[in-house]
Design a protein around this motif. Structure first.
Motif, mmCIF file in Angstrom:
data_model
loop_
_atom_site.group_PDB
_atom_site.id
_atom_site.type_symbol
_atom_site.label_atom_id
_atom_site.label_comp_id
_atom_site.label_asym_id
_atom_site.label_seq_id
_atom_site.Cartn_x
_atom_site.Cartn_y
_atom_site.Cartn_z
ATOM 1 N N VAL A 7 0.841 -1.199 0.000
ATOM 2 C CA VAL A 7 0.000 0.000 0.000
ATOM 3 C C VAL A 7 0.876 1.248 0.000
ATOM 4 O O VAL A 7 0.652 2.192 -0.783
ATOM 5 C CB VAL A 7 -0.941 0.000 1.224
ATOM 6 N N ARG A 8 1.859 1.259 0.845
ATOM 7 C CA ARG A 8 2.714 2.440 0.947
ATOM 8 C C ARG A 8 3.534 2.647 -0.318
ATOM 9 O O ARG A 8 3.796 3.797 -0.717
ATOM 10 C CB ARG A 8 3.598 2.317 2.187
ATOM 11 N N ASP A 13 4.311 5.954 -5.227
ATOM 12 C CA ASP A 13 4.566 5.983 -6.671
ATOM 13 C C ASP A 13 3.648 6.925 -7.441
ATOM 14 O O ASP A 13 3.965 7.325 -8.558
ATOM 15 C CB ASP A 13 4.415 4.574 -7.263
ATOM 16 N N GLY A 14 2.492 7.214 -6.886
ATOM 17 C CA GLY A 14 1.511 7.950 -7.687
ATOM 18 C C GLY A 14 0.798 9.018 -6.901
ATOM 19 O O GLY A 14 1.183 9.381 -5.792
ATOM 20 N N GLY A 15 -0.287 9.517 -7.508
ATOM 21 C CA GLY A 15 -1.069 10.554 -6.864
ATOM 22 C C GLY A 15 -0.809 11.911 -7.486
ATOM 23 O O GLY A 15 0.229 12.149 -8.090
ATOM 24 N N ASP A 16 -1.773 12.767 -7.332
ATOM 25 C CA ASP A 16 -1.730 14.101 -7.908
ATOM 26 C C ASP A 16 -1.547 15.106 -6.771
ATOM 27 O O ASP A 16 -2.404 15.232 -5.895
ATOM 28 C CB ASP A 16 -3.041 14.352 -8.663
ATOM 29 N N ALA A 17 -0.440 15.833 -6.793
ATOM 30 C CA ALA A 17 -0.114 16.748 -5.687
ATOM 31 C C ALA A 17 -1.148 17.860 -5.542
ATOM 32 O O ALA A 17 -1.488 18.264 -4.422
ATOM 33 C CB ALA A 17 1.272 17.344 -5.903
ATOM 34 N N THR A 18 -1.659 18.351 -6.656
ATOM 35 C CA THR A 18 -2.666 19.409 -6.598
ATOM 36 C C THR A 18 -3.948 18.892 -5.971
ATOM 37 O O THR A 18 -4.552 19.540 -5.105
ATOM 38 C CB THR A 18 -2.943 19.962 -8.000
ATOM 39 N N ARG A 19 -4.359 17.714 -6.406
ATOM 40 C CA ARG A 19 -5.555 17.109 -5.818
ATOM 41 C C ARG A 19 -5.326 16.796 -4.342
ATOM 42 O O ARG A 19 -6.233 16.966 -3.521
ATOM 43 C CB ARG A 19 -5.939 15.837 -6.575
ATOM 44 N N ALA A 20 -4.136 16.331 -3.997
ATOM 45 C CA ALA A 20 -3.822 16.013 -2.604
ATOM 46 C C ALA A 20 -4.030 17.223 -1.704
ATOM 47 O O ALA A 20 -4.582 17.111 -0.603
ATOM 48 C CB ALA A 20 -2.391 15.503 -2.495
ATOM 49 N N ALA A 34 -2.039 11.490 -0.479
ATOM 50 C CA ALA A 34 -1.127 11.206 -1.581
ATOM 51 C C ALA A 34 -1.690 11.740 -2.897
ATOM 52 O O ALA A 34 -0.949 11.919 -3.859
ATOM 53 C CB ALA A 34 -0.871 9.708 -1.692
ATOM 54 N N GLY A 35 -3.006 11.971 -2.943
ATOM 55 C CA GLY A 35 -3.620 12.560 -4.126
ATOM 56 C C GLY A 35 -4.315 11.586 -5.042
ATOM 57 O O GLY A 35 -4.396 11.801 -6.257
ATOM 58 N N PHE A 36 -4.867 10.493 -4.477
ATOM 59 C CA PHE A 36 -5.629 9.527 -5.260
ATOM 60 C C PHE A 36 -7.120 9.838 -5.143
ATOM 61 O O PHE A 36 -7.630 10.050 -4.036
ATOM 62 C CB PHE A 36 -5.393 8.104 -4.745
ATOM 63 N N GLY A 37 -7.825 9.836 -6.267
ATOM 64 C CA GLY A 37 -9.270 9.880 -6.215
ATOM 65 C C GLY A 37 -9.805 8.537 -5.760
ATOM 66 O O GLY A 37 -9.102 7.520 -5.818
ATOM 67 N N ALA A 38 -11.051 8.513 -5.316
ATOM 68 C CA ALA A 38 -11.618 7.272 -4.790
ATOM 69 C C ALA A 38 -11.596 6.133 -5.804
ATOM 70 O O ALA A 38 -11.181 5.011 -5.472
ATOM 71 C CB ALA A 38 -13.032 7.518 -4.284
ATOM 72 N N PRO A 39 -12.010 6.345 -7.065
ATOM 73 C CA PRO A 39 -11.953 5.238 -8.033
ATOM 74 C C PRO A 39 -10.530 4.756 -8.285
ATOM 75 O O PRO A 39 -10.293 3.550 -8.412
ATOM 76 C CB PRO A 39 -12.565 5.845 -9.302
ATOM 77 N N GLU A 40 -9.590 5.683 -8.332
ATOM 78 C CA GLU A 40 -8.194 5.311 -8.551
ATOM 79 C C GLU A 40 -7.654 4.495 -7.386
ATOM 80 O O GLU A 40 -6.912 3.516 -7.584
ATOM 81 C CB GLU A 40 -7.339 6.561 -8.742
ATOM 82 N N LEU A 41 -7.997 4.896 -6.195
ATOM 83 C CA LEU A 41 -7.506 4.171 -5.031
ATOM 84 C C LEU A 41 -8.095 2.769 -4.983
ATOM 85 O O LEU A 41 -7.374 1.797 -4.706
ATOM 86 C CB LEU A 41 -7.841 4.931 -3.748
ATOM 87 N N ASP A 70 0.310 4.160 12.102
ATOM 88 C CA ASP A 70 1.565 4.667 11.549
ATOM 89 C C ASP A 70 1.376 5.366 10.208
ATOM 90 O O ASP A 70 2.327 5.518 9.441
ATOM 91 C CB ASP A 70 2.576 3.519 11.389
ATOM 92 N N ALA A 71 0.179 5.804 9.929
ATOM 93 C CA ALA A 71 -0.114 6.404 8.624
ATOM 94 C C ALA A 71 0.650 7.709 8.416
ATOM 95 O O ALA A 71 0.775 8.532 9.329
ATOM 96 C CB ALA A 71 -1.609 6.662 8.494
ATOM 97 N N THR A 72 1.139 7.876 7.207
ATOM 98 C CA THR A 72 1.702 9.156 6.784
ATOM 99 C C THR A 72 0.800 9.845 5.766
ATOM 100 O O THR A 72 0.980 11.027 5.493
ATOM 101 C CB THR A 72 3.101 8.969 6.170
ATOM 102 N N HIS A 73 -0.157 9.102 5.205
ATOM 103 C CA HIS A 73 -1.125 9.655 4.262
ATOM 104 C C HIS A 73 -2.502 9.084 4.593
ATOM 105 O O HIS A 73 -2.625 7.926 5.012
ATOM 106 C CB HIS A 73 -0.756 9.317 2.816
ATOM 107 N N ARG A 74 -3.506 9.883 4.376
ATOM 108 C CA ARG A 74 -4.857 9.476 4.766
ATOM 109 C C ARG A 74 -5.342 8.260 3.982
ATOM 110 O O ARG A 74 -6.146 7.470 4.478
ATOM 111 C CB ARG A 74 -5.824 10.659 4.585
ATOM 112 N N GLU A 75 -4.864 8.082 2.784
ATOM 113 C CA GLU A 75 -5.265 6.912 1.998
ATOM 114 C C GLU A 75 -4.912 5.605 2.696
ATOM 115 O O GLU A 75 -5.528 4.569 2.422
ATOM 116 C CB GLU A 75 -4.628 6.940 0.612
#
Length: 231
Positions: A7-8, A13-20, A34-41, A70-75
């Protein structure tokens, strides 16, 4: 590589910084996205959930807890809930899971994770083990420290339809009306209204009676939600 590691790696590897940035602002989150939309995730997690199967319950629970604690991103939180919800582990959705679900609720403490935990996970455990779990829902509905634990008790029967226990529903709602400890909080008022609105699909007369009986203790928000499709 473990499920947690996979997962980490995907998030790194991916995600959109603006969306994040937009997601973090919208969710008012201390954790970055990390900037993933729900369908992408969902698409990214699907193969990981297949490839990384858990043979024993302890490691399954530990992985979900690690992704939360230990999460660093909400995803990562969303990946933990996806793991717990995966059909391969349906037999492990039992009362023994409730301490973990309570811990995740207290850690997450926001609607995006709490609502899925309450309606999909706690709700399924309650549906399948009603006699054993009902006392826990009563206790959660009056929790002294967390309105999110209370919200979970209120929303646990959202998907139960005709299998809803109206006596339990009434108790958890009455425990969270406007003159109660967290009753004036928006997310508690919203939950009360949502639970009533949903039950109105099954028993509109019960909901009308509840609103009439407790009218003086219902917030305007809860009342409007409850009667939304009944006027």
């Amino acid at each position: 590589m473990t499920y947690v590691g996979a997962v980490r790696a995907v998030l790194a590897d991916g995600g959109d910084a603006t969306r994040a940035a937009r997601q973090q602002a919208y969710m008012k989150s201390d954790l970055p996205y990390a900037g993933f939309g729900a369908p992408e995730l969902r698409a990214a997690l699907r193969p990981l959930l297949v490839e990384h199967r858990f043979a024993d319950r302890a490691h399954w629970e530990a992985a979900a807890l690690e992704l939360f604690e230990d999460a660093t991103h909400r995803e990562e939180w969303y990946a933990a809930v996806a793991l717990l919800r995966h059909p391969a582990y349906g037999t492990w959705l039992d009362p023994d899971l409730l301490p973990l679900l309570e811990q995740l609720t207290r850690t997450g403490a926001w609607w995006d994770v709490v609502d899925e935990i309450s309606s999909q996970l706690v709700g399924q455990v309650l549906l399948d083990h009603r006699e054993a779990v009902t006392p826990t829902m009563d206790a959660w509905s009056v929790d002294a420290d967390s309105m999110w634990v209370r919200r979970t008790a209120v929303l646990a029967q959202l998907r139960h339809g005709e299998d809803t226990d109206p006596d339990l529903l009434e108790r958890v709602l009455v425990a969270n009306l406007d003159d109660t400890t967290y009753g004036t909080e928006f997310f508690v008022r919203k939950a009360v209204g949502w639970a009533l609105r949903q039950h109105a699909r099954t028993d509109p007369a019960w909901v009308r009676t509840f609103v009439r009986t407790h009218d003086a203790r219902l917030s305007g928000l809860s009342r409007r939600e409850a009667l939304k499709h009944l006027t």
